[in-house]
Motif scaffolding. Structure first.
Motif, PDB file in Angstrom:
ATOM      1  N   HIS A   1       0.758  -0.984   0.060  1.00 58.41           N
ATOM      2  CA  HIS A   1      -0.172   0.086   0.054  1.00 58.41           C
ATOM      3  C   HIS A   1       0.812   1.389   0.085  1.00 58.41           C
ATOM      4  O   HIS A   1       0.321   2.420   0.344  1.00 58.41           O
ATOM      5  N   LEU A   2       1.995   1.163  -0.568  1.00 59.26           N
ATOM      6  CA  LEU A   2       2.925   2.182  -0.453  1.00 59.26           C
ATOM      7  C   LEU A   2       2.654   3.313  -1.675  1.00 59.26           C
ATOM      8  O   LEU A   2       2.102   2.924  -2.492  1.00 59.26           O
TER       9      LEU A   2
ATOM     10  N   MET B   1      10.903  -2.396  -8.134  1.00 61.49           N
ATOM     11  CA  MET B   1      10.400  -3.046  -9.283  1.00 61.49           C
ATOM     12  C   MET B   1      10.446  -4.733  -9.094  1.00 61.49           C
ATOM     13  O   MET B   1       9.593  -5.246  -9.498  1.00 61.49           O
TER      14      MET B   1
ATOM     15  N   SER C   1       5.497  -4.951  -4.229  1.00 67.54           N
ATOM     16  CA  SER C   1       5.236  -3.743  -4.799  1.00 67.54           C
ATOM     17  C   SER C   1       4.384  -3.361  -5.771  1.00 67.54           C
ATOM     18  O   SER C   1       4.439  -4.224  -6.673  1.00 67.54           O
ATOM     19  N   HIS C   2       3.302  -2.721  -5.618  1.00 69.35           N
ATOM     20  CA  HIS C   2       2.206  -2.312  -6.843  1.00 69.35           C
ATOM     21  C   HIS C   2       2.946  -1.265  -7.749  1.00 69.35           C
ATOM     22  O   HIS C   2       1.963  -0.964  -8.853  1.00 69.35           O
ATOM     23  N   GLN C   3       3.847  -0.562  -7.372  1.00 70.42           N
ATOM     24  CA  GLN C   3       4.027   0.425  -8.390  1.00 70.42           C
ATOM     25  C   GLN C   3       3.329   1.508  -8.795  1.00 70.42           C
ATOM     26  O   GLN C   3       3.625   2.210  -9.789  1.00 70.42           O
ATOM     27  N   ASN C   4       2.349   1.785  -7.935  1.00 69.19           N
ATOM     28  CA  ASN C   4       1.310   2.835  -8.378  1.00 69.19           C
ATOM     29  C   ASN C   4       1.720   4.169  -7.610  1.00 69.19           C
ATOM     30  O   ASN C   4       0.844   4.809  -7.417  1.00 69.19           O
TER      31      ASN C   4
ATOM     32  N   ASN D   1       4.210   9.724 -12.107  1.00 66.13           N
ATOM     33  CA  ASN D   1       4.211   8.459 -10.826  1.00 66.13           C
ATOM     34  C   ASN D   1       5.546   7.614 -11.392  1.00 66.13           C
ATOM     35  O   ASN D   1       6.255   7.726 -12.125  1.00 66.13           O
TER      36      ASN D   1
ATOM     37  N   ASN E   1       5.776   4.362 -12.290  1.00 66.58           N
ATOM     38  CA  ASN E   1       5.836   3.953 -13.814  1.00 66.58           C
ATOM     39  C   ASN E   1       6.300   4.895 -14.808  1.00 66.58           C
ATOM     40  O   ASN E   1       7.058   4.407 -15.868  1.00 66.58           O
TER      41      ASN E   1
ATOM     42  N   ILE F   1      10.106   5.371 -14.457  1.00 67.51           N
ATOM     43  CA  ILE F   1      10.940   4.213 -14.947  1.00 67.51           C
ATOM     44  C   ILE F   1      10.848   4.015 -16.645  1.00 67.51           C
ATOM     45  O   ILE F   1      12.022   3.701 -17.105  1.00 67.51           O
ATOM     46  N   HIS F   2       9.771   4.473 -17.121  1.00 71.59           N
ATOM     47  CA  HIS F   2       9.368   4.348 -18.619  1.00 71.59           C
ATOM     48  C   HIS F   2      10.491   5.410 -19.190  1.00 71.59           C
ATOM     49  O   HIS F   2      11.217   4.969 -20.041  1.00 71.59           O
TER      50      HIS F   2
ATOM     51  N   LEU G   1      14.235   4.323 -18.876  1.00 74.99           N
ATOM     52  CA  LEU G   1      14.644   3.121 -19.909  1.00 74.99           C
ATOM     53  C   LEU G   1      14.311   3.672 -21.180  1.00 74.99           C
ATOM     54  O   LEU G   1      15.094   3.145 -22.052  1.00 74.99           O
TER      55      LEU G   1
END
Lengths: 344, 383
Positions: free
Chosen positions: B89-90, B112, B117-120, B167, B169, B172-173, B176
């Motif tokens: 729930h981070l 990642m 980790s839900h990464q949201n 956010n 995601n 990191i997008h 990369l």
């Protein structure tokens, strides 16, 4: 109609299992953002083995496939059956271990693999004791659930799709990816031959097309959302994108529910593979029928389930060897039938 | 017999009791802060499900541990926690300036890789202060500091261009992607941070301390290289096209005409030697401190030209800033790569090439509304 849909759904699951489970990463590794094109090319070329399988199924359609092997290869029947048996069993081990890995790595990181393996092996063992019609009916029920989840997740992804992630087009080697997609599809196509010919023939092309379309959509959605770089980085990118449904589409986390569609694929695939192993071993009644699932459980647990790192490359190599064998067998079978018909 | 045995095993195994754990056995982490101290990571977790206080409010707790790796620091924290840490729930990760300058690849890799980790979540930089202090500043407007910061980012990104809605995601997008560098929002503490951490501070109408979103931090790969000013932050958001509302204080007749653009479109004409950025925006007047006749079309036209110039200036300043730091935070390289991949691959280092790359900006702005007043109030008073 329902019977036809049952067998179509069965083909749908069988063909999706290896493509989404094992070959997905390989397809993206080479073609990257052009993977969707590799799927199209692979699907078009893949029609050839589908037609050949249909041709084989139509030959002596009142006989079972095991009988057909005896007719077409009267001298080498035992060798071919043994290799097929090893092939089916190996591919099942690979897919089954992939299933347990998916679950342990993404959902239940604390649950031992053995528990996951047992939970799945019981319904698998139970289902292979049933006849083909029941297996097809089970797959039909799962098909409805799978299609519903697939469409719902697709709806959730619509505003997250960034098609510019598919650019630049045609900059990566597409043919190796198309080859891998095709290779991993041949063995599942071959599995279908063990089902009653009259049921399977009308559903073959529909099932093939349906699975190809969904694989195409899944790969294009994954690439459009994650981009090629992230897709390559994740272990199960097709599962990972489901986590993103939470952001815009859902107010609660349901990725685990949506991921069930991938589990169904592998589950039905394992059932069909083991059922075919029983056919080849002539294990049709009593306790004999669950011997193979128990061996599968033991081997998977001992060899693979404790290690998710070292067997990836081995899986690819073994799968490819058997794919080549089955491709060769389909071709040889078709030629033999053709020459037999010609002589008659 | 087999069926009965199988049914029995299924009942035992599928009862959902494997690794059974009650929710109150978990320490639910909603915020995370990363600092550096003595060449070690100092990791703080905001636990949001502490025991309830007398007035039925859930108590929060910040636990800090250190280690040479992120995981090492987590394990150090878990030595202090009676409950198992649960990061699903981070919602916010705060990174100190020092950590960001050294690179956050380790942190990203961990976030990642971890299946929990839900990464949201959002990532923000702690500007001028320690990241862990920001996790402890309470606010009467939200239950937890993490919730306050997350909502702050979401709403500010929606309502003004200074803040980006980037956010984890998206970060990191960009990290990369070829020809793209990431950016991150920043957070500052206003007031007395020590007093702001006490529950008494929440009782006051004017808090002793609060966290406030600040300007955008600029990255090159995974390292923070610099900060944008307020105007440059708006320019960055405009060039990225990820803004829904942006406002400008337009200097006009020695006063200001505050203009809000809420319909903003951007497109790019990409060629090998130049990128033309075309911005088409529409908006409304929000505040006028100058004495002008708003029914005069010429005045409106002049004002529109001023807005266009201001928009262009913001964007040019942002480009200049990025060029100075040699980092393409706008993704112009990515546009080139997508259209001319061979040409892009021939370039040794895009970020260096970008410093001399020609970017042209065309802006167009139209007023669609004057608000609920047709005329300037000063015009009416002083005429």
């Amino acid at each position: 109609m329902n019977n036809r849909l049952s067998y179509t759904s069965l083909i749908y699951f069988i063909l999706r299992a290896t493509s989404l489970g094992i070959s997905f990463a390989l397809i993206v590794r080479f073609a990257k953002q052009d993977s969707w094109l590799a799927i199209i090319i692979g699907t078009i070329i893949g029609i050839i083995p589908v037609l050949l399988v249909e041709y084989i199924a139509k030959y002596e359609s009142d006989k079972t496939f095991v009988d057909k092997i005896k007719i077409v290869f009267p001298k080498s029947y035992k060798i071919i059956s043994t290799i097929m048996l090893i092939g089916f069993f190996t591919i099942t081990i690979i897919n089954f271990s992939n299933l347990t890995t998916l679950i342990t790595s993404q959902f239940l990181s604390k649950t031992p693999n053995i528990v996951i393996a047992i939970v799945f092996i019981i319904p698998i063992a139970l289902l292979i004791t049933k006849d083909n019609k029941i297996i097809a009916r089970v797959s039909l029920i799962l098909f409805y659930v799978s299609i519903f989840l697939f469409l719902m997740s697709l709806l959730g992804f619509l505003n997250q799709l960034d098609l510019s992630n598919l650019k630049p087009a045609l900059t990566n080697p597409i043919l190796p990816s198309a080859y891998y997609y095709l290779s991993f599809n041949i063995m599942p196509i071959f599995l279908i031959l063990f089902f009653p010919n009259k049921d399977i023939i009308p559903c073959l092309k529909k099932g093939y097309l349906l699975s190809s379309i969904t694989i195409f959509i899944i790969i294009i959605t994954t690439l459009a959302i994650l981009g090629p770089d992230l897709t390559l980085l994740y272990q199960y990118p097709q599962f990972h994108i489901l986590k993103r449904l939470y952001q815009d589409f859902l107010t609660f986390r349901l990725e685990n529910i949506f991921a069930v569609q991938f589990i169904f694929d592998i589950f039905i695939f394992c059932v069909v593979c083991l059922k075919n192993c029983n056919h080849l071993l002539n294990f049709h009644q009593g306790y004999k029928q669950i011997i193979i699932p128990i061996i599968l459980l033991i081997i998977t647990t001992l060899l693979f389930a404790t290690n998710t790192v070292s067997y990836t490359n081995m899986i690819i190599n073994i799968s490819l060897i058997f794919s080549i064998f089955f491709a060769f067998l389909i071709l040889l079978f078709s030629i033999k039938i053709f020459t037999k018909k010609l002589i008659k | 017999m087999i069926k009965k045995l199988m049914t029995l095993i299924i009942i035992i195994l599928c009862s959902g009791c494997w690794n059974y754990q009650e929710l109150n056995e978990y320490a639910i982490v909603t915020g995370m802060a990363l600092d550096y101290k003595n060449n070690e990571y100092q990791l703080s977790f905001l636990i949001s499900n502490g025991n309830k206080s007398e007035n039925d409010q859930t108590k929060i707790s910040v636990l800090t541990g250190s280690g040479i790796t992120i995981y090492d620091a987590i394990k150090d924290v878990s030595l202090m926690s009676p409950k198992e840490l649960y990061i699903s729930h981070l919602s916010i990760v705060i990174v100190s300036e020092e950590v960001a300058k050294n690179g956050i690849a380790d942190l990203i890799d961990f976030l990642m890789r971890d299946p929990q980790s839900h990464q949201n979540f959002y990532m923000v930089l702690a500007k001028n202060d320690k990241a862990q202090d920001m996790l402890s500043i309470l606010s009467p407007l939200a239950d937890y500091p993490s919730q306050k910061i997350t909502l702050n980012v979401k709403n500010s990104a929606k309502l003004q261009g200074k803040i980006t809605d980037a956010n984890f995601n998206l970060f990191i997008h960009k990290l990369l992607a070829k020809g793209f560098e990431p950016i991150m929002n920043s957070l500052i503490i206003v007031g007395n941070e020590e007093e702001g951490q006490t529950p008494e501070s929440q009782e006051k109408a004017k808090q002793d301390a609060y966290t406030k979103l600040d300007t955008i931090g600029i990255f090159k790969n995974d390292k923070l290289v610099g900060w944008a000013t307020k105007e440059e932050s708006i320019g960055i958001s405009m060039l990225l096209g990820n803004i829904s509302t942006v406002y400008f204080n337009i200097p006009y007749y020695n006063e200001y005409a505050v203009t809000v653009s809420n319909d903003y479109k951007i497109d790019y004409d990409v060629s090998k030697d130049k990128i033309i950025v075309n911005v088409n925006a529409e908006g409304s007047l929000k505040e006028i401190s100058c004495n002008i006749n708003l029914e005069d079309k010429n005045e409106i036209n002049k004002l529109e030209k001023k807005v266009e110039e201001e928009m262009k200036k913001y964007m040019e300043d942002a480009i200049e800033l990025a060029k100075n730091y040699q980092t393409d935070i706008f993704g112009f390289g990515n546009l080139i790569y997508k259209k001319y991949p061979k040409f892009y691959n021939e370039i040794e280092d895009w970020n260096t090439y970008f410093t001399n790359f020609n970017i042209e900006i065309n802006t167009s702005f139209k007023y669609t509304s004057r608000g609920t007043l047709d005329q300037s109030l000063k015009q009416e008073i002083y005429e």
